[in-house]
Enzyme design. Sequence first.
Site, PDB file in Angstrom:
ATOM      1  N   CYS A   1      -4.829  13.232  13.489  1.00  0.00           N
ATOM      2  CA  CYS A   1      -5.319  11.904  13.166  1.00  0.00           C
ATOM      3  C   CYS A   1      -5.218  11.048  14.403  1.00  0.00           C
ATOM      4  CB  CYS A   1      -4.584  11.395  11.941  1.00  0.00           C
ATOM      5  SG  CYS A   1      -3.603   9.975  12.071  1.00  0.00           S
TER       6      CYS A   1
ATOM      7  N   ASP B   1       5.339  20.299   8.183  1.00  0.00           N
ATOM      8  CA  ASP B   1       6.412  21.301   8.051  1.00  0.00           C
ATOM      9  C   ASP B   1       7.578  20.826   7.169  1.00  0.00           C
ATOM     10  OD1 ASP B   1       6.579  19.531  10.372  1.00  0.00           O
ATOM     11  OD2 ASP B   1       8.482  20.503  10.803  1.00  0.00           O
TER      12      ASP B   1
ATOM     13  N   ASP C   1       4.493   0.674  12.136  1.00  0.00           N
ATOM     14  CA  ASP C   1       3.292   0.049  11.577  1.00  0.00           C
ATOM     15  C   ASP C   1       3.119  -1.405  12.017  1.00  0.00           C
ATOM     16  OD1 ASP C   1       2.702   2.429  10.374  1.00  0.00           O
ATOM     17  OD2 ASP C   1       3.432   1.867   8.391  1.00  0.00           O
TER      18      ASP C   1
ATOM     19  N   ARG D   1       0.206  14.999  13.103  1.00  0.00           N
ATOM     20  CA  ARG D   1       1.018  14.655  11.928  1.00  0.00           C
ATOM     21  C   ARG D   1       1.252  15.924  11.109  1.00  0.00           C
ATOM     22  NH1 ARG D   1      -1.230   9.052   9.540  1.00  0.00           N
ATOM     23  NH2 ARG D   1       0.743   9.101   8.412  1.00  0.00           N
ATOM     24  N   PRO D   2       2.220  16.741  11.541  1.00  0.00           N
ATOM     25  CA  PRO D   2       2.461  18.021  10.866  1.00  0.00           C
ATOM     26  C   PRO D   2       3.014  17.840   9.446  1.00  0.00           C
ATOM     27  CG  PRO D   2       4.094  17.634  12.587  1.00  0.00           C
ATOM     28  CD  PRO D   2       3.127  16.497  12.651  1.00  0.00           C
TER      29      PRO D   2
ATOM     30  N   ARG E   1      -8.559  -0.486   4.711  1.00  0.00           N
ATOM     31  CA  ARG E   1      -7.692   0.519   4.078  1.00  0.00           C
ATOM     32  C   ARG E   1      -6.357  -0.097   3.677  1.00  0.00           C
ATOM     33  NH1 ARG E   1      -6.355   5.472   7.387  1.00  0.00           N
ATOM     34  NH2 ARG E   1      -5.102   5.646   5.517  1.00  0.00           N
TER      35      ARG E   1
ATOM     36  N   ILE F   1       8.102   7.012  16.777  1.00  0.00           N
ATOM     37  CA  ILE F   1       7.672   7.727  15.562  1.00  0.00           C
ATOM     38  C   ILE F   1       6.378   8.490  15.830  1.00  0.00           C
ATOM     39  CG2 ILE F   1       7.095   7.485  13.093  1.00  0.00           C
ATOM     40  CD1 ILE F   1       9.939   6.574  13.662  1.00  0.00           C
TER      41      ILE F   1
ATOM     42  N   LYS G   1       0.836  -1.219   0.000  1.00  0.00           N
ATOM     43  CA  LYS G   1       0.000   0.000   0.000  1.00  0.00           C
ATOM     44  C   LYS G   1       0.864   1.259   0.000  1.00  0.00           C
ATOM     45  CE  LYS G   1      -1.729   1.690   4.082  1.00  0.00           C
ATOM     46  NZ  LYS G   1      -1.441   3.113   4.315  1.00  0.00           N
ATOM     47  N   ASN G   2       1.829   1.307   0.928  1.00  0.00           N
ATOM     48  CA  ASN G   2       2.585   2.552   1.066  1.00  0.00           C
ATOM     49  C   ASN G   2       3.606   2.755  -0.049  1.00  0.00           C
ATOM     50  OD1 ASN G   2       1.078   3.211   3.242  1.00  0.00           O
ATOM     51  ND2 ASN G   2       2.604   2.655   4.785  1.00  0.00           N
TER      52      ASN G   2
ATOM     53  N   ARG H   1      -4.453  10.461   4.408  1.00  0.00           N
ATOM     54  CA  ARG H   1      -3.351  11.433   4.489  1.00  0.00           C
ATOM     55  C   ARG H   1      -2.381  11.335   3.316  1.00  0.00           C
ATOM     56  NH1 ARG H   1      -1.529  14.400   8.734  1.00  0.00           N
ATOM     57  NH2 ARG H   1       0.412  14.359   7.605  1.00  0.00           N
TER      58      ARG H   1
HETATM   59  N1  EPU Z   1       6.617  14.606  10.785  1.00  0.00           N
HETATM   60  C1  EPU Z   1       6.848  15.916  11.096  1.00  0.00           C
HETATM   61  N2  EPU Z   1       6.710  16.835  10.091  1.00  0.00           N
HETATM   62  C2  EPU Z   1       6.393  16.502   8.820  1.00  0.00           C
HETATM   63  C3  EPU Z   1       6.168  15.143   8.520  1.00  0.00           C
HETATM   64  C4  EPU Z   1       6.299  14.212   9.533  1.00  0.00           C
HETATM   65  O1  EPU Z   1       7.146  16.272  12.237  1.00  0.00           O
HETATM   66  O2  EPU Z   1       6.301  17.378   7.954  1.00  0.00           O
HETATM   67  C5  EPU Z   1       6.749  13.598  11.855  1.00  0.00           C
HETATM   68  C6  EPU Z   1       5.468  12.781  12.039  1.00  0.00           C
HETATM   69  O3  EPU Z   1       4.538  13.454  12.864  1.00  0.00           O
HETATM   70  C7  EPU Z   1       6.015  11.505  12.657  1.00  0.00           C
HETATM   71  C8  EPU Z   1       7.356  11.334  11.947  1.00  0.00           C
HETATM   72  O4  EPU Z   1       7.690  12.645  11.455  1.00  0.00           O
HETATM   73  O5  EPU Z   1       6.255  11.722  14.019  1.00  0.00           O
HETATM   74  C9  EPU Z   1       7.370  10.360  10.792  1.00  0.00           C
HETATM   75  O6  EPU Z   1       6.252  10.614   9.936  1.00  0.00           O
HETATM   76  P1  EPU Z   1       6.315  10.361   8.381  1.00  0.00           P
HETATM   77  O7  EPU Z   1       6.178  11.652   7.679  1.00  0.00           O
HETATM   78  O8  EPU Z   1       7.493   9.522   8.039  1.00  0.00           O
HETATM   79  O9  EPU Z   1       4.982   9.547   8.168  1.00  0.00           O
HETATM   80  P2  EPU Z   1       4.123   9.573   6.844  1.00  0.00           P
HETATM   81  O10 EPU Z   1       5.022   9.755   5.698  1.00  0.00           O
HETATM   82  O11 EPU Z   1       2.980  10.498   7.008  1.00  0.00           O
HETATM   83  C10 EPU Z   1       4.294   7.013   6.341  1.00  0.00           C
HETATM   84  C11 EPU Z   1       3.327   5.882   6.194  1.00  0.00           C
HETATM   85  C12 EPU Z   1       2.730   5.548   7.548  1.00  0.00           C
HETATM   86  C13 EPU Z   1       3.883   5.146   8.483  1.00  0.00           C
HETATM   87  C14 EPU Z   1       4.914   6.280   8.544  1.00  0.00           C
HETATM   88  C15 EPU Z   1       6.134   5.940   9.369  1.00  0.00           C
HETATM   89  C16 EPU Z   1       2.499   6.195   3.953  1.00  0.00           C
HETATM   90  C17 EPU Z   1       1.374   6.530   3.065  1.00  0.00           C
HETATM   91  N3  EPU Z   1       2.278   6.278   5.263  1.00  0.00           N
HETATM   92  O12 EPU Z   1       3.547   8.111   6.857  1.00  0.00           O
HETATM   93  O13 EPU Z   1       1.881   4.432   7.372  1.00  0.00           O
HETATM   94  O14 EPU Z   1       3.393   4.892   9.772  1.00  0.00           O
HETATM   95  O15 EPU Z   1       5.345   6.634   7.224  1.00  0.00           O
HETATM   96  O16 EPU Z   1       6.774   4.826   8.845  1.00  0.00           O
HETATM   97  O17 EPU Z   1       3.551   5.806   3.493  1.00  0.00           O
HETATM   98  C18 EPU Z   1       0.115   2.991   7.858  1.00  0.00           C
HETATM   99  O18 EPU Z   1       0.345   2.404   6.791  1.00  0.00           O
HETATM  100  O19 EPU Z   1      -0.668   2.533   8.730  1.00  0.00           O
HETATM  101  C19 EPU Z   1       0.768   4.275   8.133  1.00  0.00           C
HETATM  102  C20 EPU Z   1       0.330   5.132   9.051  1.00  0.00           C
END
Ligand code: EPU
Length: 425
Positions: free
Chosen positions: A117, A125, A307, A122-123, A399, A329, A22-23, A93
């Site tokens: 969420c 920035d 995950d 989940r910012p 999902r 995380i 999925k991801n 997201r």
């Molecule tokens: N974060 C920030 N700022 C940002 C982006 C992220 O502070 O701009 C923080 C997040 O709040 C978190 C950490 O950085 O604390 C890591 O978040 P990340 O951005 O890596 O997560 P994501 O890209 O939104 C993907 C997966 C998630 C998985 C995470 C961590 C996808 C579509 N989603 O999310 O998958 O948990 O990486 O590995 O790839 C799931 O499949 O159930 C799922 C939530």
Amino acid sequence: MDVFKIQGGVPLKGEVTVSGSKNAVLPLMCAALMGDSPSIIRNVPRLRDVFSMIEILNSLGAEAEFIEDSVLRIDPYSVNKYEAPYEQVKKMRASICVLGPLFGKFGEARVSMPGGCVIGPRPVDIHLKGLKALGAEITIEHGYIVAKGKPVGGEIFLGGRFGSSVTATANILMAAVLAKGRTIIESAAMEPELGDLAQFLNRMGAKITGLHSHVLQIEGVSRLHGIEYSVIADRIEAGTFMLSAAITQGDVFVRNAQVRHLRALMDKLILSGIQVNEEKDGIRVVSELRPKSAEIITFSFPGFPTDLQAQMMALMSVADGISVITEKIYPERFMHISELNRMGAEISLEGSTAVIKGVSTLSGAPVMASDLRASAGLVLGALVAKGESLIYRVYHIDRGYEQIEKKLSDLGAVIIREKEEEPSV
Ligand code: EPU
């Protein structure tokens, strides 16, 4: 609403085949928008999130559809809108992954800000910082991120408070491949799904080096073309089935599970006394005894994946001894604890650390799924629990897990999907 009814206590036995990731596929679908000809993506799981992304791509003017069971065709030729609205982003997201491709190809993107969420704040920035470094002028207007400008290469440090960001790395990488000049991304996330994205983009004509490392170098190109590509197997689905064998003291061969994607989980399972064997085309997990307790810290790849935290907690809830799981995380990703405790687990939370006193078995109970991976943890709990469990709100699990009840039934689990009224809260 759909509910799972599970009679626990059956050791799972046999073979299960893992679907496409999925991801991995969600960002690939967005990357296909940047080609000047159609792409065909194979091994695509038929999941709710994939259908949500198809809707988004079509609303941008692309033509995205399944042309066979697991084969998706995306024709980006007629993209004429650059906006992902709130109604779509609030469902998923990962919709934010259209930001990089739209800015990179059209110099314009308008994407609703994702809200909070259930797994915590989940910012965005890091996404914004990266796009700015590529020349985007960013404004926030009426709840929307608006990025405009002419993409140019730049040097970008993408680290954040919680380490690297997976989808921010994906967005900046996608924007950079069509930007003028050279980009260097430091502190890039290294999750296997990003390696898949970089390979997909290179096959489309991008020039990315440093794949599977924290430093990505990109030489901008002026055009990308459509390709045929097969998505990697879903390491989180694979890990969930490995844990389902471990928790039921079963014997399951998980076809398509990739050792190089799952070392952190394998290591912890082996330390807990579970047999984990690499075989041709997959991994076999055999468990004959109650697992030993473990100490787990989630971390970005190659660390233990967040995950799989809820599913691992289900296993530790029946382990011999006291386990400790620290979530690095998403420090608030613990909605499953109270539901596992309703099944007889003894888990307490101190900040972002869960202390799990292993009990000899769980007992079936009605429980409420709160998010995708928490629901998988509850399914695992129900598989080992004595008696019947009812898992409400299984739309969360839909999902990210393709036909999970069929795959589990094929391994001998007693699980059925029914329509039922939800209990009022
Ligand atoms: N974060 C920030 N700022 C940002 C982006 C992220 O502070 O701009 C923080 C997040 O709040 C978190 C950490 O950085 O604390 C890591 O978040 P990340 O951005 O890596 O997560 P994501 O890209 O939104 C993907 C997966 C998630 C998985 C995470 C961590 C996808 C579509 N989603 O999310 O998958 O948990 O990486 O590995 O790839 C799931 O499949 O159930 C799922 C939530």
